[in-house]
Scaffold this motif. Structure first.
Motif: not given
Ligand code: PNS
Length: 162
Positions: A136, A139, A141, A151, A155, A158-160, A162
């Motif tokens: 995770a 990032h 699956n 899940e 998420r 562990f934010p993506k 931007s």
């Protein structure tokens, strides 16, 4: 009433844990899933978050209760008057650690607390909470490893960018 404790860190709960909980709930009158509050570790999820995720993901299993504990497992087992501990075994690598814990718990409890092992279903034998967190963090699956609500919670940790 035959009860058993299924203790662990559950940071977070995975499909592997849920497989053990479901199968154990069919063998015992009551399963108490108990989250270890370990002051020496820095978990990803707080005890409250882990308890809530377990409550949500086991809500259809009416004989499963969620709790938490700190300190020695045998003291907790005595405090709730349940002398049976359940642990899952995925592979031989788990065995040595689990055997040591089970023996320690028997010695500490002067033989009054026993550990039963259940083999994890093969499809989940590769799963671990630490593996899930590592995937995770990059990032990857994790949809085959944890239920959707877990899940989503990971998420958020562990934010993506931007
Ligand atoms: O999910 P985990 O991290 O493998 O669970 C390990 C757990 C919670 C079962 C184990 O660390 C434990 O029982 N800790 C409580 C402290 C204790 O009683 N230690 C003595 C056993 S040797």
């Amino acid at each position: 009433m035959k009860s058993a404790i299924y203790p662990g860190s559950f940071d977070p709960v995975t499909y592997g844990h849920l497989d053990i909980i479901k199968r154990a709930s069919e063998m015992f009158d009551e399963i108490i899933v108990s989250v270890l509050d370990n002051k020496n570790k820095t978990p990803l999820f707080s005890v409250d978050e882990r308890v809530k995720m377990l409550e949500e993901t086991t809500k259809d299993l009416t004989n499963v209760k969620i709790d938490s504990f700190s300190g020695l497992l045998v003291d907790y087992a005595h405090s709730i008057n349940v002398p049976i501990i359940l642990r899952g075994l995925r592979a031989i690598t788990d065995f040595e650690y689990e055997l040591q814990n089970a023996q320690n718990n028997r010695i500490l409890s002067e033989g009054s607390v026993d550990t039963l092992f259940m083999t994890t279903s093969l499809e989940y034998a590769y799963l671990s909470s630490s593996g899930v967190k590592e995937i995770a963090a990059f990032h990857g699956n994790i949809s085959k490893c944890v239920p959707p609500l877990v899940e989503a919670a990971i998420r958020q940790k562990f934010p993506k960018e931007s």
